[in-house]
Each structure stands twice: as structure tokens, then as C-alpha cells.
Write a protein that holds these residues in place. Structure first.
Motif, PDB file in Angstrom:
ATOM      1  N   GLY A  25      -5.463   6.225   6.811  1.00  0.00           N
ATOM      2  CA  GLY A  25      -5.968   5.472   5.667  1.00  0.00           C
ATOM      3  C   GLY A  25      -7.476   5.342   5.726  1.00  0.00           C
ATOM      4  O   GLY A  25      -7.997   4.665   6.623  1.00  0.00           O
ATOM      5  N   GLY A  27      -9.610   4.397   2.978  1.00  0.00           N
ATOM      6  CA  GLY A  27     -10.229   3.700   1.860  1.00  0.00           C
ATOM      7  C   GLY A  27     -11.445   2.947   2.366  1.00  0.00           C
ATOM      8  O   GLY A  27     -12.091   3.367   3.328  1.00  0.00           O
ATOM      9  N   ARG A  28     -11.750   1.813   1.782  1.00  0.00           N
ATOM     10  CA  ARG A  28     -12.970   1.091   2.145  1.00  0.00           C
ATOM     11  C   ARG A  28     -13.018   0.754   3.627  1.00  0.00           C
ATOM     12  O   ARG A  28     -13.986   1.064   4.318  1.00  0.00           O
ATOM     13  CB  ARG A  28     -13.094  -0.190   1.310  1.00  0.00           C
ATOM     14  N   ASP A  51      -5.119  10.527   4.854  1.00  0.00           N
ATOM     15  CA  ASP A  51      -5.087   9.610   3.723  1.00  0.00           C
ATOM     16  C   ASP A  51      -4.201  10.235   2.656  1.00  0.00           C
ATOM     17  O   ASP A  51      -4.076  11.471   2.596  1.00  0.00           O
ATOM     18  CB  ASP A  51      -6.500   9.378   3.172  1.00  0.00           C
ATOM     19  N   ARG A  56     -10.218  12.639  -0.288  1.00  0.00           N
ATOM     20  CA  ARG A  56     -10.956  11.514   0.285  1.00  0.00           C
ATOM     21  C   ARG A  56     -11.005  11.636   1.804  1.00  0.00           C
ATOM     22  O   ARG A  56     -12.047  11.377   2.426  1.00  0.00           O
ATOM     23  CB  ARG A  56     -10.313  10.191  -0.121  1.00  0.00           C
ATOM     24  N   SER A  89      -4.253   1.753   6.406  1.00  0.00           N
ATOM     25  CA  SER A  89      -3.511   2.094   5.190  1.00  0.00           C
ATOM     26  C   SER A  89      -3.107   0.812   4.462  1.00  0.00           C
ATOM     27  O   SER A  89      -3.245  -0.289   5.004  1.00  0.00           O
ATOM     28  CB  SER A  89      -2.272   2.907   5.561  1.00  0.00           C
TER      29      SER A  89
END
Length: 361
Positions: A25, A27-28, A51, A56, A89
Motif C-alpha cells: 500500500g 498511498g499517502r 499497491d 502508483r 493498505s
């Protein structure tokens, strides 16, 4: 339930090289962790990234020299070039991913929550116990904040005496549309709930929610501000003031009132004070939690890597799987208290082990 006689060994404990971290994961938070490990953490490198958006993952992996991208979390966990796993995640996947890490014998640092409900969190606690070794760290980063550490040290040294009150304040500039009272509990108050475990090391037995006039800045349907009143097994009272639509920035404050002294942290975080003729004061408040706790995140991940390297797997003062279960159980009671009058009792299962402890952390 007794632990088995054989104790699985961490794959990382046997290797002389930098700890190879697989990140699930990006993301941010996951992207922040990849950048953190690649630039500031000693003794570690990101080796594998995954991810659900492969593009990404490929973009984020460019910040980690030598890292490769795989399609699934299962591939990360099973990879021969992964010694330890960092999970960032979405929360609904954490239970299965942490269980897979335990089964693979790989230490894991998982962002909160441990699971989406207390029963699932307890499944992780039980699986870790049955594996014979603690290997799960949970990402409550405030435990590694300098102010939190100093307050904890003062408590352990007896400088504050018996804890009588713990007063917490949690403020955000704003939240995303659709943020509800339930999110207020599970996304905001959960950090203060873990602070109770960290500072007081005892069980919360009841929680009550109080709401009043809401700010016009709040999303429709959100009670903002909100106050939680919690009571521990010894009778210590905890207040948690939650206000997430301040429009002014991110602030976290904690005050411990003891029988000998009172201590407060977070009063001057991020503030710049200027003295001039006639007097002048100015300040700046961080926009969100990342700059406020940047050093804490670094310290948390560095401590985790050190624990993996020396074979202890879980760093001192880190939140554990059991702490994750405790937070889930208290959050469940807090969520119930949103729609009832008065306090709601916290229901907890016993901690696996010969002691059957319910209130040890």
C-alpha cells in the motif's frame, strides 16, 4: 492457551545486510514510509512494493533504489528478498495481511487499525500468541514523539505521583466530505485511546460521548466538536476533546494531572515566538498530522528496524497486537455511546496466555 515449544525465527534476524522491507500500500502514508526508509532510516532499504494501482506503485518505487514492484500483497509477504513487512493498505485488509505475515514468520509494522472490529483484532492477537513469538507492531506513532516520551518517563519515575486525570485535545483544520461521528471515533479518538494504554497501562472500562453545538464549518451530520469521557479500571478519568473543523491547523495536546504534579505536552509544538520592544507573539500551526509527527514517524520506523535487526522484532514502547485489540474494543464502545445516553461499558476478551490478563499492555 500455552505457546508452542518451538519458536519461529525471523528471517531478518539471520541476515547481516540491511533489513529488506516490503511495503504493502503506497498511498499517502505508504509513500511517506518508502521515502522515509530510503532517505532517513539506517540499516534498512525498501526491496519490494505493492499497491492495487500498479502505476502508483511503480512511481513510488522510483524513490527506493533497487526496489521492484509486484502485483499482490501475498507476493510481498512471500518474497525471498523481504525480511520484514510494512502495511499501509486500507484498514479493511489489515487482518488478513497481518495474519499472513505471522504465518510466514516475518515481522510486521502495520498502520492502524489492526482490524476493523474487536473480534478480528483478537484473531490476530491469538494467531501471534500461537506462533510463539511477538512479531506485530502497530503504527501508533505518537508513542515515539519526544513529548510523549518525556511524559511517559516522568510517570514511570514517579515524578507526577498517582495519575488522576488525563485530558486530551485533538484538532484538525478540516476533514473530507462524508466524515461522520463514527469516523470521529475510529480515525481521530483512536489515537487518544491508545495514549491511555501508553501512559496509564490499564483498561478502559467505560466511555461516554457528549455532543453540543456544532461549528458551521463541519460536514453535514457531524457533531463537531465532540467530547469523550472515559474511565479506567483504577478510576482515572480521561477526557478527549475532538474538534476536526477548526480551519486553523492540526494540534494535539495532552495534560496529565497527578497527585504530585501536572504535566502538559503539545502546547508549543510548531510555534515560533518572537519578542520585540512592546512585546509581540506569533505562531504557526501545521496543516495536518504529518509535519507535526514527522520526527515521531522516523523514530517509530527506526526503532522497528532496530528491533528486527536484533531479533526482538517489536521495539520497546511500540504498540503491539494486543494494544490494537484494546483500541478496537474501546472504539466499539465509543461508537455505541454515540447513540445512547450515559456511559457504555467496554467489553474485552481475555488476553491469550497463562496469565489470562485483560489489562496488561
Amino acid at each position: 492457551m500455552n505457546a508452542p515449544q518451538s519458536t519461529p525465527q525471523s528471517t531478518a534476524a539471520a541476515v547481516p545486510h540491511d533489513i529488506r522491507v516490503g511495503v504493502i500500500g503506497v498511498g499517502r502514508m505508504g509513500a511517506d514510509h518508502v521515502e522515509r526508509i530510503s532517505r532517513r532510516i539506517k540499516g534498512a532499504r525498501v526491496s519490494v512494493v505493492s499497491d492495487y494501482l500498479r502505476e502508483r506503485a511503480e512511481t513510488v518505487a522510483q524513490a527506493a533504489p533497487g526496489a521492484r514492484v509486484v502485483d499482490t500483497p501475498e507476493e510481498v509477504i512471500a518474497a525471498d528478498d523481504v525480511d520484514a513487512v510494512l502495511i499501509a493498505s486500507p484498514g479493511q485488509f489489515h487482518r488478513e495481511q497481518v495474519l499472513a505475515c505471522i504465518a510466514a514468520g516475518k515481522p510486521v509494522l502495520c498502520e492502524k487499525p489492526l482490524a476493523m472490529n474487536p473480534a478480528d483484532a483478537h484473531d490476530v492477537v491469538r494467531a501471534e500468541h500461537e506462533s510463539g513469538r511477538a512479531s506485530v507492531s502497530l503504527g501508533f506513532m505518537r508513542r515515539f514523539d519526544a513529548g510523549y516520551g518525556e511524559l511517559k518517563d516522568a510517570l514511570e519515575a514517579g515524578e507526577l505521583g498517582t495519575p488522576l486525570l488525563l485530558n486530551c485535545k485533538h484538532r484538525n483544520a478540516d476533514v473530507l466530505p462524508g466524515f461522520t461521528n463514527v469516523h470521529m471515533v475510529h480515525d481521530s479518538a483512536v489515537h487518544e485511546i491508545d495514549a491511555i494504554s501508553f501512559f496509564l497501562e490499564e483498561t478502559v472500562v467505560s466511555v461516554q460521548t457528549l455532543t453540543g453545538r456544532s461549528t458551521e464549518n463541519a460536514p453535514e451530520g457531524l457533531s463537531d466538536p465532540m467530547l469523550l469521557l472515559l474511565r479506567t479500571a483504577s478510576g482515572t478519568l480521561v477526557t478527549d476533546e475532538l474538534y476536526v473543523s477548526t480551519r486553523s491547523g492540526y494540534e494535539v495536546r495532552t495534560e496529565l494531572v497527578g497527585s504530585k504534579a501536572t504535566a502538559t505536552i503539545g502546547q508549543d509544538t510548531g510555534l515560533v515566538t518572537t519578542q520585540q520592544a512592546g512585546g509581540c507573539w506569533g505562531g504557526a500551526v501545521p496543516a495536518d498530522f504529518r509535519p507535526r509527527f514527522a520526527a515521531a514517524y522516523d523514530a517509530e520506523v527506526q526503532a522497528w528496524i532496530a528491533a528486527v535487526a536484533d531479533g526482538s522484532l517489536v521495539a520497546p514502547r511500540s504498540a503491539t497486537a494486543w494494544d490494537g485489540y484494546v483500541a478496537a474494543a474501546v472504539c466499539e464502545a465509543a461508537e455505541q455511546s454515540l447513540t445512547v445516553d450515559g456511559a457504555v461499558e467496554v467489553t474485552m476478551l481475555e488476553r491469550p496466555g497463562p496469565e489470562g490478563a485483560r489489562d496488561e499492555h
